[in-house]
Design an enzyme around this catalytic site. Structure first.
Site, PDB file in Angstrom:
ATOM      1  N   ASP A  18     -12.958 -25.300  27.268  1.00 40.09           N
ATOM      2  CA  ASP A  18     -12.441 -26.644  27.024  1.00 40.09           C
ATOM      3  C   ASP A  18     -10.926 -26.584  27.217  1.00 40.09           C
ATOM      4  O   ASP A  18     -10.351 -25.500  27.405  1.00 40.09           O
ATOM      5  CB  ASP A  18     -12.801 -27.053  25.589  1.00 40.09           C
ATOM      6  N   LYS A  48     -13.586 -40.339  26.457  1.00 45.49           N
ATOM      7  CA  LYS A  48     -12.807 -41.143  25.523  1.00 45.49           C
ATOM      8  C   LYS A  48     -13.432 -42.516  25.229  1.00 45.49           C
ATOM      9  O   LYS A  48     -13.348 -43.000  24.101  1.00 45.49           O
ATOM     10  CB  LYS A  48     -11.371 -41.288  26.029  1.00 45.49           C
TER      11      LYS A  48
END
Length: 260
Positions: free
Chosen positions: A9, A50
């Site tokens: 990540d 998001k």
């Protein structure tokens, strides 16, 4: 079976100690729409695309009720875009300031490459956001072999496994059992589990811990131990195969997996 690749990540794992960049942007974006959200609420969906993150927050009972009180009706899909329209420009304006590479990353990645491993990456950021982060990280010496955002998978980010599969195709990795996914959120762990790869949670500097580097360093050793135990429990509860304190422990995990 030999491990062939590591898929990291970004924010909270290899850059941005504490995954601080998105938190304030999310909180301010909800506030701009009359809803006060807490940092704890904001961090729960961390690691997701998001828009999915915003949608998940709006689906929380307390936030859903607060939205209704502030806006006169229950939230609808267009409200996701309403919040996002505040979120994206705010994040983009500050992202470069939150792209410092975490301690130990550059040295550990060099060690992993010396072990013959490819280095991939996935993210909850969009391509536009990643253009900023990737350049800032490269300027500091961290540059994975490839990266994929949810923009490359038709918007299906974590916990879907598709960004991992994109990495595997690009890097020529032969089997999910030969791949290790490393992240700092529950979404990261679930992404790895969904893909069938080895899933590793990283504690220090994680979004789950939620402290920036100065806040973390100010803790006593007893406080650090307790925080680390709390984060470990979260990752283990999400199904992590391994949980490490920091990235420097990763080469030993790779060797342990190969000896199993």
């Amino acid at each position: 079976m030999k491990i062939e690749g590591i898929i990291f990540d970004w924010a909270g794992t290899t850059v941005d100690f504490g995954c601080m960049a998105p938190v304030r942007a999310f909180m301010d974006s909800f506030a701009a729409n009359g809803v006060t959200v807490t940092e704890e609420e904001t961090r729960k969906p961390m690691g997701m695309l998001k828009r999915d993150h915003i949608r998940t927050m709006l689906s929380m009972d307390r936030i859903g009720e607060a939205w209704k009180d502030a806006n006169g009706s229950a939230w609808a899909e267009e409200d996701v875009e309403k919040v996002y329209s505040h979120f994206e420009p705010e994040l983009l304006s500050t992202l470069a300031n939150y792209s410092k590479v975490k301690p130990g990353v550059i040295e550990t990645v060099a060690k992993l490459r010396a072990m013959g491993l490819a280095i991939g990456s996935t993210t909850g950021y969009t391509d536009v956001m990643m253009d900023i982060v990737v350049k800032a990280a490269a300027d500091q010496g961290y540059e994975p072999d490839c990266w994929f955002s949810p923009d490359s998978t038709d918007g299906k980010g974590r916990p879907y496994p598709y960004m991992i599969f994109k990495n595997m195709m690009k890097l020529g990795l032969s089997d999910v059992r030969c791949v290790v996914k490393v992240g700092d959120t529950v979404s990261d762990i679930r992404e790895g589990k969904a893909a069938g790869v080895w899933s590793v949670g990283i504690i220090d500097g994680s979004s789950v811990m939620g402290l920036n580097e100065d806040q973390f360093n100010a803790l006593s050793e007893e406080e650090k131990t307790q925080k680390r135990q709390d984060v470990r429990a979260v990752f283990e509860g999400a199904g992590a195969d391994y949980v490490i304190q920091n990235i420097t422990e990763l080469p030993a995990v790779v060797e342990a997996i190969q000896h199993r």
